[in-house]
Design an enzyme around this catalytic site. Sequence first.
Site, PDB file in Angstrom:
ATOM      1  CG  ASN A   1     -14.985  12.502 -15.958  1.00 43.44           C
ATOM      2  OD1 ASN A   1     -14.034  13.330 -15.624  1.00 43.44           O
ATOM      3  ND2 ASN A   1     -14.778  12.236 -17.196  1.00 43.44           N
TER       4      ASN A   1
ATOM      5  CG  LEU B   1      -6.904  17.602 -16.137  1.00 40.49           C
ATOM      6  CD1 LEU B   1      -7.548  19.148 -16.245  1.00 40.49           C
ATOM      7  CD2 LEU B   1      -5.981  16.947 -17.211  1.00 40.49           C
TER       8      LEU B   1
ATOM      9  CG  ASN C   1      -5.798  14.424 -22.014  1.00 38.74           C
ATOM     10  OD1 ASN C   1      -6.434  14.730 -23.052  1.00 38.74           O
ATOM     11  ND2 ASN C   1      -6.208  14.140 -20.985  1.00 38.74           N
TER      12      ASN C   1
ATOM     13  CB  CYS D   1      -8.809  17.319 -20.029  1.00 39.40           C
ATOM     14  SG  CYS D   1      -9.856  17.251 -18.662  1.00 39.40           S
TER      15      CYS D   1
ATOM     16  CG  ASN E   1     -10.572  12.868 -23.346  1.00 37.52           C
ATOM     17  OD1 ASN E   1     -11.368  12.706 -22.561  1.00 37.52           O
ATOM     18  ND2 ASN E   1      -9.265  13.520 -23.235  1.00 37.52           N
ATOM     19  CB  THR E   2     -15.158  12.574 -21.851  1.00 37.90           C
ATOM     20  OG1 THR E   2     -14.292  13.590 -21.734  1.00 37.90           O
ATOM     21  CG2 THR E   2     -14.874  11.272 -21.218  1.00 37.90           C
TER      22      THR E   2
ATOM     23  CB  THR F   1     -16.934   4.200 -19.401  1.00 33.21           C
ATOM     24  OG1 THR F   1     -16.455   5.498 -19.517  1.00 33.21           O
ATOM     25  CG2 THR F   1     -18.226   4.187 -18.328  1.00 33.21           C
TER      26      THR F   1
HETATM   27  O1  RRO Z   1      -9.689  14.416 -15.027  1.00 34.99           O
HETATM   28  C1  RRO Z   1     -10.637  14.695 -15.756  1.00 34.99           C
HETATM   29  O2  RRO Z   1     -11.630  15.417 -15.470  1.00 34.99           O
HETATM   30  C2  RRO Z   1     -10.636  14.132 -17.272  1.00 34.99           C
HETATM   31  C3  RRO Z   1      -9.528  14.042 -18.163  1.00 34.99           C
HETATM   32 BR1  RRO Z   1      -7.789  14.487 -17.842  1.00 34.99          BR
HETATM   33  C4  RRO Z   1      -9.912  13.810 -19.309  1.00 34.99           C
HETATM   34  O3  RRO Z   1      -9.060  13.565 -20.421  1.00 34.99           O
HETATM   35  N1  RRO Z   1     -11.129  13.230 -19.965  1.00 34.99           N
HETATM   36  C5  RRO Z   1     -11.950  13.339 -18.822  1.00 34.99           C
HETATM   37  O4  RRO Z   1     -13.260  12.987 -19.223  1.00 34.99           O
HETATM   38  N2  RRO Z   1     -12.010  13.834 -17.748  1.00 34.99           N
END
Ligand code: RRO
Length: 301
Positions: free
Chosen positions: A64, A68, A123, A126, A187-188, A264
Site C-alpha cells: 500500500n 496517511l 506511528n 509509516c 509496521n509494513t 491485512t
Molecule cells: O497511510 C499509509 O500509507 C500507511 C501508514 Br500511516 C503506515 O503506518 N503504514 C503503511 O503501510 N501505510
Amino acid sequence: MRVGSVELSCAVMTASGTSGHGTELGAYFDLSSIGAVVVKSMKVDPWAGNPAPRVHPVTGGMINSVGLQGEGIAHWRRSELPALESAGATVVASIWGRNVAEYAAAARALGDLGADVVAVEVNLSCPNLDGGAHLFAHDPVAAAEVIAATESCGRPRWAKLSANTDRVVEVAAAVAEAGAEAVTLVNTLMGMVIDVENSTPVLGSGAAGGGLSGAAIHPVAVRTVFDVHAALPGLPIVGVGGIGDTRGAVEMMMAGADAVQIGTASFAEPRSVHMVRVGLEHWCGHRGIAAVRDLKGRAHG
Ligand code: RRO
C-alpha cells in the site's frame, strides 16, 4: 490481558490503518468484544494522502501507499469517535507528524479525551511519507525525541516501530527510555511492485514504493518481536505483521508479544479479528493453558 498499564478485555486488536477511522468493522462483529479498535494514524490537520492506485495485491499479502490520508483529529473526534464510543469499543488512537512539532500538536489535540481511549499509538514508521526517507523509527535519537514530545496526550503511548532497520532493539530501548510504555512491532516493510508491461511501478506513489503487509512479512515480524523481547524482557510488546489465523497469533505471543493486532487479513475476511480472539481462547483451553497471557515469551525457553 494487559499491555503495560492498559487493561484490555482480550489480546486481539485491529491494526492501525486497516479498518478505517471508526466503526467500519462493526458490520461484521461486535466491536466491544475485541481488545481494541486501533484507528488510522491522524495528524491535527487534514492530509490528502498519495495518488491512486494506493493498494495492490501481492503473493502472500498486499502493498500500500495510502499516504496517511485523513480528515484530521478534530474531524475524527466529531464524526468518528462518537460511533466507536456508542459501539462500546475500547479505542487506541494513532498519531503521526512530519516533524516533532506536528507529533506534539497531535498529542495535545488528544489530551482531553474520554476514558474509552485507552492508549495512543505513536506511528514512527509509516513508509509512505517521502518514500520512507525520514522514518523516525530508523533512528533511536529521532524516535526518542518524538516520544518525549507526545506526553501531553495524557495516556500510555505505544511506539510503532519498523523492521526495516537493524537498529530496532536500539530504537525500542530509546523510546522506552523516552516514555513509551510499549512498542508495537512491526509496521509494513518497504517494497515495490513493477508493472512489467508498462515498465512502471504499479502504485501511484511511483518511485516512492509502498509498504508490504500480510503473511509474507509474518516471519519478519515474529523475529523482530523475539529479538526485542530477548533484549528488553520488561518492555510490553504489541505484535503485528501477517497474522491471519490463531496459529499466527500464538506464534507472535510465544515470541514475546503481550497482545496482537490484525490488519491485512481483515481485507479478505473482515471477521478475522473476532475469529482469532475466539481461536486463541480455544487454543489455550484445549492445551490446558490457563490464560492467553501465559503464551507470552514461551518460545524463549
Ligand atoms: O497511510 C499509509 O500509507 C500507511 C501508514 Br500511516 C503506515 O503506518 N503504514 C503503511 O503501510 N501505510
